[in-house]
Scaffold this motif. Sequence first.
Motif, short mmCIF file in Angstrom:
data_model
loop_
_atom_site.label_atom_id
_atom_site.label_comp_id
_atom_site.label_asym_id
_atom_site.label_seq_id
_atom_site.Cartn_x
_atom_site.Cartn_y
_atom_site.Cartn_z
N GLY A 53 -64.97 17.11 -56.49
CA GLY A 53 -65.76 17.13 -57.32
C GLY A 53 -66.36 16.71 -58.02
N VAL A 54 -66.83 15.09 -57.36
CA VAL A 54 -67.63 13.96 -57.84
C VAL A 54 -68.95 13.81 -57.09
CG1 VAL A 54 -68.04 11.24 -57.73
CG2 VAL A 54 -66.16 12.73 -59.10
N LEU A 55 -68.36 14.24 -55.56
CA LEU A 55 -69.05 14.67 -54.52
C LEU A 55 -69.94 15.99 -54.87
CD1 LEU A 55 -67.24 13.41 -51.36
CD2 LEU A 55 -69.51 12.65 -52.51
N TRP A 56 -69.60 17.05 -54.94
CA TRP A 56 -70.61 17.97 -55.38
C TRP A 56 -71.13 17.72 -56.63
CZ3 TRP A 56 -71.19 21.24 -59.56
CH2 TRP A 56 -71.11 22.78 -59.58
N PHE A 57 -70.92 17.12 -57.40
CA PHE A 57 -71.90 16.99 -58.98
C PHE A 57 -72.89 16.16 -59.16
CE2 PHE A 57 -71.85 15.61 -63.83
CZ PHE A 57 -72.39 17.04 -64.21
N LEU A 58 -73.08 14.50 -57.92
CA LEU A 58 -73.65 13.54 -58.07
C LEU A 58 -75.25 14.10 -57.79
CD1 LEU A 58 -72.07 10.47 -56.12
CD2 LEU A 58 -73.03 10.59 -58.92
N PRO A 59 -75.13 15.13 -56.84
CA PRO A 59 -76.76 15.87 -56.71
C PRO A 59 -77.23 15.85 -57.66
CG PRO A 59 -75.10 16.45 -54.96
CD PRO A 59 -74.55 15.48 -55.68
N PHE A 60 -76.43 16.54 -58.63
CA PHE A 60 -77.36 17.58 -59.83
C PHE A 60 -77.33 16.13 -60.70
CE2 PHE A 60 -76.19 18.37 -64.43
CZ PHE A 60 -77.18 19.85 -63.71
N VAL A 61 -76.59 14.99 -61.00
CA VAL A 61 -76.73 13.90 -61.87
C VAL A 61 -77.48 13.63 -61.42
CG1 VAL A 61 -75.97 11.55 -62.65
CG2 VAL A 61 -74.35 14.08 -62.50
N GLY A 62 -78.30 13.27 -60.38
CA GLY A 62 -79.38 12.84 -60.14
C GLY A 62 -80.49 13.47 -60.26
N VAL A 63 -80.74 14.55 -60.10
CA VAL A 63 -81.87 15.28 -60.85
C VAL A 63 -81.80 15.57 -61.95
CG1 VAL A 63 -82.03 17.78 -60.47
CG2 VAL A 63 -81.22 16.68 -58.49
N LEU A 64 -80.60 15.49 -62.82
CA LEU A 64 -81.11 15.44 -64.07
C LEU A 64 -81.58 14.12 -65.09
CD1 LEU A 64 -80.33 16.68 -66.75
CD2 LEU A 64 -78.14 15.28 -66.77
N VAL A 65 -81.20 12.43 -64.17
CA VAL A 65 -81.55 11.89 -64.78
C VAL A 65 -83.24 11.10 -64.32
CG1 VAL A 65 -81.77 8.94 -64.02
CG2 VAL A 65 -79.42 10.49 -64.24
N GLU A 66 -83.53 11.66 -62.47
CA GLU A 66 -84.81 12.25 -62.52
C GLU A 66 -85.60 12.50 -62.94
OE1 GLU A 66 -85.75 11.80 -58.63
OE2 GLU A 66 -84.10 11.31 -57.74
N SER A 67 -85.51 13.95 -64.27
CA SER A 67 -86.20 14.45 -64.96
C SER A 67 -86.29 14.33 -66.56
CB SER A 67 -85.30 16.14 -64.64
OG SER A 67 -83.90 16.08 -65.75
N ILE A 68 -85.45 12.76 -66.60
CA ILE A 68 -85.56 12.90 -68.16
C ILE A 68 -85.43 11.60 -68.43
CG2 ILE A 68 -84.03 14.14 -69.42
CD1 ILE A 68 -81.34 11.87 -68.95
N ARG A 69 -86.00 11.12 -66.56
CA ARG A 69 -86.97 8.99 -66.68
C ARG A 69 -88.24 9.53 -65.72
NH1 ARG A 69 -82.09 5.27 -64.37
NH2 ARG A 69 -83.85 3.90 -64.76
N PRO A 70 -89.12 8.35 -66.92
CA PRO A 70 -90.01 7.94 -65.78
C PRO A 70 -90.17 7.46 -64.06
CG PRO A 70 -90.29 6.66 -67.72
CD PRO A 70 -88.58 7.06 -67.47
N PHE A 71 -90.92 8.00 -64.04
CA PHE A 71 -90.93 8.19 -61.87
C PHE A 71 -90.62 6.28 -61.28
CE2 PHE A 71 -93.19 7.16 -57.57
CZ PHE A 71 -92.07 8.43 -56.72
N GLU A 72 -91.29 5.77 -61.91
CA GLU A 72 -91.47 4.47 -62.27
C GLU A 72 -89.66 3.63 -62.10
OE1 GLU A 72 -93.57 6.06 -64.15
OE2 GLU A 72 -94.86 5.57 -63.37
N GLU A 73 -89.06 4.27 -63.20
CA GLU A 73 -87.56 3.85 -62.90
C GLU A 73 -86.68 4.13 -62.15
OE1 GLU A 73 -88.05 3.53 -68.05
OE2 GLU A 73 -86.08 4.35 -66.80
N VAL A 74 -87.11 5.14 -61.40
CA VAL A 74 -86.11 5.77 -60.22
C VAL A 74 -86.56 6.09 -59.23
CG1 VAL A 74 -85.12 7.22 -62.23
CG2 VAL A 74 -87.39 8.00 -60.82
N SER A 75 -88.26 5.43 -59.02
CA SER A 75 -88.53 5.40 -57.79
C SER A 75 -87.34 3.96 -56.74
CB SER A 75 -90.35 4.81 -57.59
OG SER A 75 -89.64 3.40 -58.32
N ASN A 76 -86.63 3.51 -57.56
CA ASN A 76 -85.50 2.23 -56.10
C ASN A 76 -84.04 2.95 -55.98
OD1 ASN A 76 -88.22 0.92 -55.08
ND2 ASN A 76 -87.68 -0.36 -56.90
#
Length: 285
Positions: free
Chosen positions: A26-49
Amino acid sequence: MSRAAVRRLPGQGGKAITTIVGVSLGVLWFLPFVGVLVESIRPFEEVSNGWWRVEQLHISLSNYAKIFSGTTLPMLKPLWNSFFCSILGAAIPILLGSMAAYAFARHRLPLKTVLVVVILCLMAIPGQMIAIPAFRRLYSLGLLDRYSGVILMNTVTSLPWIIFFMMNVIRIQDVQLEEAGTIDGASDYRIFLSIVLPQCGPSLISAGLLQFVWSWNTFFWPLILIFNPKKMMITQVIPMLRGQFYTDWGILTAGSVLVMIVPIAVFLAFQRYYIQGSVGFAAEK
């Protein structure tokens, strides 16, 4: 330690392992969604690394505001187009498929076994194999670049599995109520609408949810049938958010979250009925 407690240990160990494996999947399935969600609400400079890095953390919904007003194709219209086609693309085949399933389950039909085998074979045919003849036929009917063309193809391609699924659901129902309705003079349509459909409620919702999600996520049929930008589905618009020389990943991920959140919300809203239909069908079997 008692002998009974010793005998319970292997079973408890197996349950613990099963739980750990299930949670891990379940965690492995949910992690990609969390990553996409976090990138959508943070500036690109903060998630580039890496989106998991939190040395700097600034939350903003500006990307979601941009996809509704700051892009060439605002997302509100494609969202409505997809929702409209998905609702009808689920309701129509569920109704037609249930009627056909009732006929197969309760009536003696010529070449019934052959027809069931044909239905099973149709379930294995991918849509790409019928794309060219379907395109030509829809062109001759004047259904290109129309919502009705997409709804029709979603209906045609889903009918085989819906008929097969609902046929098995109807077969396990108690036939005595239907016989009582026949004795009272009710027609087949009245029996189907007043007796069969209410008994199939959870199963109908289960099939409807699956068909809605598949219609919502479909990309192939809108791609070859819809050309007008104002009529495009959400799955067609998402790839267009990528530029030729520059891609705003914040806008792209925000659009992706919107595409994912609708079927998730629909499933969560009807989860009780979905589980009830699936468990009830399995229990009867």
